[in-house]
Design a protein around this motif. Structure first.
Motif, mmCIF file in Angstrom:
data_model
loop_
_atom_site.group_PDB
_atom_site.id
_atom_site.type_symbol
_atom_site.label_atom_id
_atom_site.label_comp_id
_atom_site.label_asym_id
_atom_site.label_seq_id
_atom_site.Cartn_x
_atom_site.Cartn_y
_atom_site.Cartn_z
ATOM 1 N N TYR A 186 -14.357 -23.200 23.747
ATOM 2 C CA TYR A 186 -13.826 -24.446 23.210
ATOM 3 C C TYR A 186 -12.587 -24.917 23.986
ATOM 4 O O TYR A 186 -12.230 -26.081 23.931
ATOM 5 N N GLY A 187 -11.939 -23.984 24.688
ATOM 6 C CA GLY A 187 -10.767 -24.354 25.478
ATOM 7 C C GLY A 187 -9.476 -23.655 25.088
ATOM 8 O O GLY A 187 -8.426 -23.880 25.701
ATOM 9 N N PHE A 188 -9.507 -22.828 24.053
ATOM 10 C CA PHE A 188 -8.328 -22.060 23.682
ATOM 11 C C PHE A 188 -8.040 -21.034 24.775
ATOM 12 O O PHE A 188 -8.966 -20.489 25.376
ATOM 13 N N VAL A 189 -6.760 -20.768 25.011
ATOM 14 C CA VAL A 189 -6.366 -19.757 25.995
ATOM 15 C C VAL A 189 -5.509 -18.705 25.288
ATOM 16 O O VAL A 189 -4.784 -19.001 24.334
ATOM 17 N N ARG A 190 -5.606 -17.480 25.782
ATOM 18 C CA ARG A 190 -4.825 -16.377 25.231
ATOM 19 C C ARG A 190 -3.373 -16.526 25.692
ATOM 20 O O ARG A 190 -3.117 -16.659 26.880
ATOM 21 N N ILE A 191 -2.460 -16.485 24.724
ATOM 22 C CA ILE A 191 -1.043 -16.641 25.078
ATOM 23 C C ILE A 191 -0.190 -15.467 24.627
ATOM 24 O O ILE A 191 0.992 -15.409 24.956
ATOM 25 N N GLY A 192 -0.759 -14.544 23.863
ATOM 26 C CA GLY A 192 0.050 -13.430 23.399
ATOM 27 C C GLY A 192 -0.739 -12.457 22.554
ATOM 28 O O GLY A 192 -1.945 -12.616 22.341
ATOM 29 N N LEU A 193 -0.034 -11.451 22.075
ATOM 30 C CA LEU A 193 -0.626 -10.400 21.258
ATOM 31 C C LEU A 193 0.352 -10.062 20.140
ATOM 32 O O LEU A 193 1.551 -9.873 20.392
ATOM 33 N N ARG A 194 -0.138 -10.037 18.915
ATOM 34 C CA ARG A 194 0.675 -9.593 17.780
ATOM 35 C C ARG A 194 0.207 -8.178 17.443
ATOM 36 O O ARG A 194 -0.918 -7.992 17.006
ATOM 37 N N LYS A 195 1.071 -7.206 17.653
ATOM 38 C CA LYS A 195 0.734 -5.801 17.421
ATOM 39 C C LYS A 195 0.569 -5.521 15.925
ATOM 40 O O LYS A 195 1.351 -6.014 15.105
ATOM 41 N N ALA A 196 -0.485 -4.768 15.608
ATOM 42 C CA ALA A 196 -0.737 -4.294 14.240
ATOM 43 C C ALA A 196 -0.702 -5.440 13.215
ATOM 44 O O ALA A 196 -0.170 -5.298 12.122
ATOM 45 N N TYR A 197 -1.294 -6.554 13.552
ATOM 46 C CA TYR A 197 -1.240 -7.768 12.728
ATOM 47 C C TYR A 197 -2.202 -7.712 11.535
ATOM 48 O O TYR A 197 -1.862 -8.124 10.441
ATOM 49 N N TYR A 198 -3.428 -7.250 11.784
ATOM 50 C CA TYR A 198 -4.468 -7.255 10.756
ATOM 51 C C TYR A 198 -4.671 -5.878 10.134
ATOM 52 O O TYR A 198 -4.608 -4.871 10.837
ATOM 53 N N PRO A 199 -5.003 -5.827 8.830
ATOM 54 C CA PRO A 199 -5.430 -4.545 8.264
ATOM 55 C C PRO A 199 -6.780 -4.164 8.879
ATOM 56 O O PRO A 199 -7.582 -5.031 9.217
ATOM 57 N N ALA A 200 -6.996 -2.874 9.024
ATOM 58 C CA ALA A 200 -8.254 -2.379 9.591
ATOM 59 C C ALA A 200 -8.747 -1.217 8.732
ATOM 60 O O ALA A 200 -8.169 -0.920 7.680
ATOM 61 N N ALA A 201 -9.778 -0.548 9.191
ATOM 62 C CA ALA A 201 -10.385 0.549 8.435
ATOM 63 C C ALA A 201 -9.343 1.620 8.119
ATOM 64 O O ALA A 201 -8.458 1.907 8.933
ATOM 65 N N GLY A 202 -9.484 2.194 6.939
ATOM 66 C CA GLY A 202 -8.524 3.212 6.527
ATOM 67 C C GLY A 202 -7.154 2.601 6.353
ATOM 68 O O GLY A 202 -7.000 1.534 5.784
ATOM 69 N N HIS A 203 -6.166 3.263 6.872
ATOM 70 C CA HIS A 203 -4.796 2.748 6.776
ATOM 71 C C HIS A 203 -4.289 2.307 8.143
ATOM 72 O O HIS A 203 -3.089 2.309 8.398
ATOM 73 N N THR A 204 -5.225 1.923 9.009
ATOM 74 C CA THR A 204 -4.847 1.498 10.354
ATOM 75 C C THR A 204 -4.659 -0.007 10.402
ATOM 76 O O THR A 204 -4.938 -0.720 9.433
ATOM 77 N N ARG A 205 -4.184 -0.492 11.533
ATOM 78 C CA ARG A 205 -3.967 -1.915 11.744
ATOM 79 C C ARG A 205 -4.610 -2.305 13.060
ATOM 80 O O ARG A 205 -4.754 -1.477 13.956
ATOM 81 N N GLU A 206 -4.996 -3.564 13.178
ATOM 82 C CA GLU A 206 -5.574 -4.092 14.413
ATOM 83 C C GLU A 206 -4.679 -5.208 14.942
ATOM 84 O O GLU A 206 -4.133 -5.999 14.173
ATOM 85 N N ASP A 207 -4.539 -5.248 16.253
ATOM 86 C CA ASP A 207 -3.751 -6.302 16.884
ATOM 87 C C ASP A 207 -4.423 -7.660 16.681
ATOM 88 O O ASP A 207 -5.590 -7.737 16.303
ATOM 89 N N ALA A 208 -3.690 -8.711 16.951
ATOM 90 C CA ALA A 208 -4.226 -10.070 16.945
ATOM 91 C C ALA A 208 -3.972 -10.693 18.307
ATOM 92 O O ALA A 208 -2.864 -10.594 18.835
#
Length: 161
Positions: free
Chosen positions: A132-154
């Motif tokens: 669509y034209g979006f470009v990656r500009i950064g990373l948010r560490k441990a932004y999303y909840p993930a399986a168990g008690h882990t987190r996933e970046d955004a």
């Protein structure tokens, strides 16, 4: 956006796109809970509506919700908070149609760009956003909840208008 579902053919021209109302939250929650492993809560949607965020639904002629998006205007940028398509309708262009609506809305509001976050594990959504034209500009560490008690970046992405 979530993995493709199997579903009936969708005529995008038949959809009604209108502002989300409190009465829509019941159907929104059904979609949200079926397409995300860590869905928004009813309170997230209610708070977004109460805060006056841009909240829109795409409705089939039979009044069933097909998808929705919520976005928050911030200065000169529209932050796309959530965009979802019912699982049985995925892969038929509705996500792109909703992105078109987000873009139209951002331009109407005088925004200069659209910002969003997406899970690195959501390869399908990443591909759609990049196409669509979006470009990656950064990373948010441990932004999303993930399986168990882990987190996933955004991955933070921007579309300049």
């Amino acid at each position: 956006m979530t993995p493709a579902g199997q579903g009936k053919p969708l005529d995008l021209r038949s959809l009604i796109v209108e502002t989300m109302q409190a009465a829509d939250i019941e159907q929104v929650m059904v979609i949200e809970n079926s397409v995300y492993p860590h869905p928004w809560t009813r309170g997230n949607f209610t708070d977004s509506l109460d805060s006056g965020y841009e909240a829109w639904v795409a409705r089939e002629p039979n009044f069933q919700l097909a998808g929705y998006f919520l976005a928050m205007p911030v200065v000169d940028e529209l932050h796309l908070l959530n965009i979802s398509v019912r699982a049985d309708l995925q892969g038929q262009g509705l996500g792109l149609m909703l992105l078109d609506r987000v873009t139209q809305l951002a331009r109407k509001l005088g925004m200069l760009s659209i910002l969003l976050e997406v899970r690195p594990s959501n390869q399908r959504a990443l591909a759609v956003y990049e196409r669509y034209g979006f470009v990656r500009i950064g990373l948010r560490k441990a932004y999303y909840p993930a399986a168990g008690h882990t987190r996933e970046d955004a991955i933070v992405m921007r579309l300049c208008l």
